[in-house]
Design an enzyme around this catalytic site. Sequence first.
Site, PDB file in Angstrom:
ATOM      1  N   ASP A   1     -32.152 -43.174  57.166  1.00 60.40           N
ATOM      2  CA  ASP A   1     -33.346 -42.366  57.364  1.00 60.40           C
ATOM      3  C   ASP A   1     -34.613 -43.215  57.463  1.00 60.40           C
ATOM      4  O   ASP A   1     -35.507 -42.918  58.255  1.00 60.40           O
ATOM      5  CB  ASP A   1     -33.497 -41.367  56.212  1.00 60.40           C
ATOM      6  CG  ASP A   1     -32.474 -40.245  56.274  1.00 60.40           C
ATOM      7  OD1 ASP A   1     -31.972 -39.967  57.373  1.00 60.40           O
ATOM      8  OD2 ASP A   1     -32.187 -39.645  55.228  1.00 60.40           O
ATOM      9  N   GLY A   2     -34.689 -44.281  56.666  1.00 62.54           N
ATOM     10  CA  GLY A   2     -35.868 -45.137  56.711  1.00 62.54           C
ATOM     11  C   GLY A   2     -36.058 -45.784  58.070  1.00 62.54           C
ATOM     12  O   GLY A   2     -37.172 -45.847  58.596  1.00 62.54           O
TER      13      GLY A   2
ATOM     14  N   GLU B   1     -44.548 -38.138  54.042  1.00 60.40           N
ATOM     15  CA  GLU B   1     -45.554 -37.711  53.079  1.00 60.40           C
ATOM     16  C   GLU B   1     -46.643 -38.755  52.916  1.00 60.40           C
ATOM     17  O   GLU B   1     -46.450 -39.928  53.224  1.00 60.40           O
ATOM     18  CB  GLU B   1     -44.936 -37.420  51.707  1.00 60.40           C
ATOM     19  CG  GLU B   1     -44.554 -38.653  50.894  1.00 60.40           C
ATOM     20  CD  GLU B   1     -43.215 -39.248  51.242  1.00 60.40           C
ATOM     21  OE1 GLU B   1     -43.138 -40.500  51.305  1.00 60.40           O
ATOM     22  OE2 GLU B   1     -42.242 -38.498  51.455  1.00 60.40           O
TER      23      GLU B   1
ATOM     24  N   ASP C   1     -48.695 -38.798  36.949  1.00 66.06           N
ATOM     25  CA  ASP C   1     -48.247 -40.096  37.456  1.00 66.06           C
ATOM     26  C   ASP C   1     -48.601 -40.244  38.925  1.00 66.06           C
ATOM     27  O   ASP C   1     -48.766 -41.354  39.427  1.00 66.06           O
ATOM     28  CB  ASP C   1     -46.740 -40.251  37.284  1.00 66.06           C
ATOM     29  CG  ASP C   1     -46.338 -40.604  35.866  1.00 66.06           C
ATOM     30  OD1 ASP C   1     -47.232 -40.865  35.041  1.00 66.06           O
ATOM     31  OD2 ASP C   1     -45.132 -40.612  35.580  1.00 66.06           O
TER      32      ASP C   1
ATOM     33  N   THR D   1     -37.621 -32.842  52.099  1.00 67.61           N
ATOM     34  CA  THR D   1     -36.324 -33.099  51.453  1.00 67.61           C
ATOM     35  C   THR D   1     -36.221 -34.519  50.905  1.00 67.61           C
ATOM     36  O   THR D   1     -35.155 -34.902  50.416  1.00 67.61           O
ATOM     37  CB  THR D   1     -35.177 -32.872  52.457  1.00 67.61           C
ATOM     38  OG1 THR D   1     -35.378 -33.712  53.597  1.00 67.61           O
ATOM     39  CG2 THR D   1     -35.112 -31.421  52.900  1.00 67.61           C
ATOM     40  N   ALA D   2     -37.305 -35.271  50.973  1.00 66.94           N
ATOM     41  CA  ALA D   2     -37.276 -36.667  50.518  1.00 66.94           C
ATOM     42  C   ALA D   2     -37.940 -36.780  49.139  1.00 66.94           C
ATOM     43  O   ALA D   2     -37.501 -36.162  48.177  1.00 66.94           O
ATOM     44  CB  ALA D   2     -37.950 -37.554  51.562  1.00 66.94           C
TER      45      ALA D   2
ATOM     46  N   LEU E   1     -38.797 -33.519  47.326  1.00 68.84           N
ATOM     47  CA  LEU E   1     -37.701 -32.801  46.661  1.00 68.84           C
ATOM     48  C   LEU E   1     -37.361 -33.438  45.320  1.00 68.84           C
ATOM     49  O   LEU E   1     -37.103 -32.739  44.337  1.00 68.84           O
ATOM     50  CB  LEU E   1     -36.471 -32.769  47.566  1.00 68.84           C
ATOM     51  CG  LEU E   1     -35.243 -32.042  47.012  1.00 68.84           C
ATOM     52  CD1 LEU E   1     -35.561 -30.581  46.718  1.00 68.84           C
ATOM     53  CD2 LEU E   1     -34.071 -32.144  47.985  1.00 68.84           C
ATOM     54  N   SER E   2     -37.375 -34.764  45.259  1.00 74.35           N
ATOM     55  CA  SER E   2     -37.059 -35.444  44.000  1.00 74.35           C
ATOM     56  C   SER E   2     -38.116 -35.172  42.931  1.00 74.35           C
ATOM     57  O   SER E   2     -37.838 -35.284  41.737  1.00 74.35           O
ATOM     58  CB  SER E   2     -36.918 -36.951  44.231  1.00 74.35           C
ATOM     59  OG  SER E   2     -38.169 -37.548  44.508  1.00 74.35           O
TER      60      SER E   2
END
Length: 257
Positions: free
Chosen positions: A46-47, A117, A146, A157-158, A161-162
């Site tokens: 993906d990157g 993002e 943070d 979704t990246a 999502l986390s």
Amino acid sequence: MSTAANSIAFVSSDTADAKAALESLSARYGQCSVAEAVVVVALGGDGFLLQTLRDTMGTGKKVYGMNRGTIGFLMNEYRSGGLTERIAAAVAETIRPLEMLAVTSEGETVSALAINEVALWRQSYQTAKIRISVDDQIRLEELSCDGVMIATPAGSTAYNLSAHGPILPLDAPLLALTPVSPFRPRRWRGALLSNKATVRFDILEPEKRPVNAAADHTEVKAVTSVTVRESPTATATLLFDPNHSWNERILAEQFRY
């Protein structure tokens, strides 16, 4: 979409699997230069696909990814056979990136595009304190956290999502504003914003509580303010196999446990 083999450019990441796929597919279908290609086939994870989308943004070229990486959420399954037919049958999704305008503590202004993002995070052990404004109206006087991010549907979704942010359908006219480990306000978990909104982050006590920002992989250190909006002009086009479309991936991801 009709695509001849001689109008495809193959590009790959530096991993052994991706390089082997590049060699195999180039030998089978021929290799066109990226400048002359109609479709760019990205081989990696993906990157690397995001890097390829940034490199081809605004050129009108379509990007078809095949997974030779780890997760490959944005990628199609790797198969060497029937590639021209798969590309011809693929579903095109238009992606609009975010524009980041960051101002540093030294007065430098840095602009960059982000497909996933724009994220801000604390630079030291000190909690970040950030004021959030939407369309020139202060919505959160002080967020202790943070970090915080604005994510596109493609990026939802990246990292988003986390951080427990919402998954957005690709065609949703929305952006996800998601905090990372918020301390105060304790119950604030983010917001869904119109994709027409302009969001500004002002860093409070920047010398005591330094904050960095990044538009995908473009990092800016010691920012004092960051302004984010969806680009009104830049676009990228991503191709998906019809039986494994973006919307199907998003739906499936929401039922994973």
